[in-house]
Write a protein that holds these residues in place. Structure first.
Motif, PDB file in Angstrom:
ATOM      1  N   UNK A 101     -20.538 -11.262 -23.579  1.00 33.34           N
ATOM      2  CA  UNK A 101     -19.584 -10.613 -22.697  1.00 33.34           C
ATOM      3  C   UNK A 101     -19.460 -11.323 -21.349  1.00 33.34           C
ATOM      4  N   UNK A 102     -20.454 -12.091 -20.942  1.00 34.66           N
ATOM      5  CA  UNK A 102     -20.397 -12.781 -19.654  1.00 34.66           C
ATOM      6  C   UNK A 102     -19.232 -13.777 -19.576  1.00 34.66           C
ATOM      7  N   UNK A 103     -18.998 -14.628 -20.585  1.00 36.45           N
ATOM      8  CA  UNK A 103     -17.833 -15.529 -20.509  1.00 36.45           C
ATOM      9  C   UNK A 103     -16.511 -14.767 -20.501  1.00 36.45           C
ATOM     10  N   UNK A 104     -16.441 -13.684 -21.245  1.00 36.95           N
ATOM     11  CA  UNK A 104     -15.216 -12.877 -21.262  1.00 36.95           C
ATOM     12  C   UNK A 104     -14.994 -12.248 -19.888  1.00 36.95           C
ATOM     13  N   UNK A 105     -16.053 -11.718 -19.297  1.00 36.79           N
ATOM     14  CA  UNK A 105     -15.978 -11.124 -17.960  1.00 36.79           C
ATOM     15  C   UNK A 105     -15.506 -12.163 -16.945  1.00 36.79           C
ATOM     16  N   UNK A 106     -16.074 -13.347 -16.987  1.00 35.02           N
ATOM     17  CA  UNK A 106     -15.698 -14.403 -16.042  1.00 35.02           C
ATOM     18  C   UNK A 106     -14.267 -14.871 -16.243  1.00 35.02           C
TER      19      UNK A 106
ATOM     20  N   UNK B 256     -11.704 -13.020 -17.511  1.00 33.66           N
ATOM     21  CA  UNK B 256     -10.829 -11.956 -17.010  1.00 33.66           C
ATOM     22  C   UNK B 256     -10.858 -11.920 -15.494  1.00 33.66           C
ATOM     23  N   UNK B 257     -12.024 -12.114 -14.922  1.00 28.52           N
ATOM     24  CA  UNK B 257     -12.147 -12.137 -13.466  1.00 28.52           C
ATOM     25  C   UNK B 257     -11.330 -13.274 -12.858  1.00 28.52           C
ATOM     26  N   UNK B 258     -11.357 -14.439 -13.485  1.00 29.52           N
ATOM     27  CA  UNK B 258     -10.575 -15.579 -13.001  1.00 29.52           C
ATOM     28  C   UNK B 258      -9.075 -15.323 -13.055  1.00 29.52           C
ATOM     29  N   UNK B 259      -8.620 -14.750 -14.157  1.00 29.95           N
ATOM     30  CA  UNK B 259      -7.192 -14.439 -14.307  1.00 29.95           C
ATOM     31  C   UNK B 259      -6.764 -13.395 -13.274  1.00 29.95           C
ATOM     32  N   UNK B 260      -7.570 -12.343 -13.115  1.00 33.54           N
ATOM     33  CA  UNK B 260      -7.236 -11.311 -12.131  1.00 33.54           C
ATOM     34  C   UNK B 260      -7.240 -11.858 -10.716  1.00 33.54           C
ATOM     35  N   UNK B 261      -8.157 -12.757 -10.419  1.00 31.66           N
ATOM     36  CA  UNK B 261      -8.213 -13.348  -9.077  1.00 31.66           C
ATOM     37  C   UNK B 261      -6.915 -14.097  -8.774  1.00 31.66           C
ATOM     38  N   UNK B 262      -6.447 -14.869  -9.734  1.00 35.42           N
ATOM     39  CA  UNK B 262      -5.187 -15.606  -9.550  1.00 35.42           C
ATOM     40  C   UNK B 262      -4.025 -14.638  -9.377  1.00 35.42           C
ATOM     41  N   UNK B 263      -3.938 -13.618 -10.220  1.00 37.65           N
ATOM     42  CA  UNK B 263      -2.841 -12.650 -10.130  1.00 37.65           C
ATOM     43  C   UNK B 263      -2.867 -11.884  -8.807  1.00 37.65           C
ATOM     44  N   UNK B 264      -4.047 -11.454  -8.377  1.00 36.96           N
ATOM     45  CA  UNK B 264      -4.147 -10.714  -7.122  1.00 36.96           C
ATOM     46  C   UNK B 264      -3.793 -11.606  -5.930  1.00 36.96           C
ATOM     47  N   UNK B 265      -4.171 -12.880  -5.998  1.00 41.98           N
ATOM     48  CA  UNK B 265      -3.823 -13.801  -4.902  1.00 41.98           C
ATOM     49  C   UNK B 265      -2.312 -14.050  -4.862  1.00 41.98           C
ATOM     50  N   UNK B 266      -1.685 -14.161  -6.032  1.00 43.24           N
ATOM     51  CA  UNK B 266      -0.241 -14.429  -6.087  1.00 43.24           C
ATOM     52  C   UNK B 266       0.593 -13.220  -5.681  1.00 43.24           C
ATOM     53  N   UNK B 267       0.264 -12.059  -6.240  1.00 42.48           N
ATOM     54  CA  UNK B 267       1.128 -10.898  -6.070  1.00 42.48           C
ATOM     55  C   UNK B 267       0.744  -9.975  -4.912  1.00 42.48           C
TER      56      UNK B 267
ATOM     57  N   UNK C  48     -10.816  -3.390  -9.857  1.00 42.84           N
ATOM     58  CA  UNK C  48     -10.897  -4.844 -10.023  1.00 42.84           C
ATOM     59  C   UNK C  48     -11.060  -5.580  -8.691  1.00 42.84           C
ATOM     60  N   UNK C  49     -10.479  -5.053  -7.626  1.00 46.31           N
ATOM     61  CA  UNK C  49     -10.620  -5.699  -6.326  1.00 46.31           C
ATOM     62  C   UNK C  49     -12.076  -5.679  -5.877  1.00 46.31           C
ATOM     63  N   UNK C  50     -12.782  -4.590  -6.146  1.00 48.74           N
ATOM     64  CA  UNK C  50     -14.192  -4.534  -5.754  1.00 48.74           C
ATOM     65  C   UNK C  50     -15.012  -5.564  -6.526  1.00 48.74           C
ATOM     66  N   UNK C  51     -14.658  -5.830  -7.768  1.00 48.43           N
ATOM     67  CA  UNK C  51     -15.370  -6.847  -8.549  1.00 48.43           C
ATOM     68  C   UNK C  51     -15.007  -8.256  -8.101  1.00 48.43           C
ATOM     69  N   UNK C  52     -13.769  -8.458  -7.701  1.00 47.62           N
ATOM     70  CA  UNK C  52     -13.345  -9.783  -7.250  1.00 47.62           C
ATOM     71  C   UNK C  52     -13.900 -10.122  -5.877  1.00 47.62           C
ATOM     72  N   UNK C  53     -14.279  -9.117  -5.130  1.00 46.94           N
ATOM     73  CA  UNK C  53     -14.718  -9.319  -3.749  1.00 46.94           C
ATOM     74  C   UNK C  53     -16.113  -9.915  -3.637  1.00 46.94           C
ATOM     75  N   UNK C  54     -16.942  -9.737  -4.651  1.00 44.45           N
ATOM     76  CA  UNK C  54     -18.311 -10.239  -4.573  1.00 44.45           C
ATOM     77  C   UNK C  54     -18.565 -11.232  -5.696  1.00 44.45           C
ATOM     78  N   UNK C  55     -19.613 -12.017  -5.552  1.00 41.49           N
ATOM     79  CA  UNK C  55     -19.909 -13.075  -6.514  1.00 41.49           C
ATOM     80  C   UNK C  55     -21.032 -12.681  -7.457  1.00 41.49           C
ATOM     81  N   UNK C  56     -20.995 -11.473  -7.966  1.00 39.98           N
ATOM     82  CA  UNK C  56     -21.980 -11.048  -8.947  1.00 39.98           C
ATOM     83  C   UNK C  56     -21.322 -10.141  -9.969  1.00 39.98           C
ATOM     84  N   UNK C  57     -21.974  -9.996 -11.107  1.00 35.93           N
ATOM     85  CA  UNK C  57     -21.461  -9.156 -12.180  1.00 35.93           C
ATOM     86  C   UNK C  57     -21.465  -7.698 -11.728  1.00 35.93           C
TER      87      UNK C  57
END
Length: 77
Positions: free
Chosen positions: A7-12, A14-25, A58-67
């Motif tokens: 699940x760690x690669x899947x989490x990372x 999804x986190x990467x995709x959400x980070x890009x989307x949140x930065x764009x939109x 999702x913003x709370x998860x994107x804000x920090x560098x841990x699972x």
């Protein structure tokens, strides 16, 4: 515990995709995340955001560098 290995690669991903989307939109920016201990530190952290929308978890998860593991009341599911 064994399923977390996969699940760690899947989490990372999804986190990467959400980070890009949140930065764009949403012009997402984070301040103060350097105060949160990294995963290498053994201390736990409790994040308690006051939610203004359903986009906040999702913003709370994107804000920090841990699972992040979520906890919520049953009626939300």
């Amino acid at each position: 515990m064994g399923s977390r290995k996969y699940s760690r690669p899947v989490y990372n991903c999804i986190r990467g995709v959400l980070y890009i989307l949140y930065r764009l939109f949403f012009d997402f920016k984070c301040f103060g995340s350097e105060r949160v201990p990294t995963e290498l530190d053994s201390r736990g952290v409790i994040l308690a955001p006051n939610h203004a929308s359903f986009l906040d978890p999702p913003i709370s998860a994107l804000s920090i560098k841990r699972h992040v593991t979520y906890l919520a009341k049953e009626y939300l599911f």
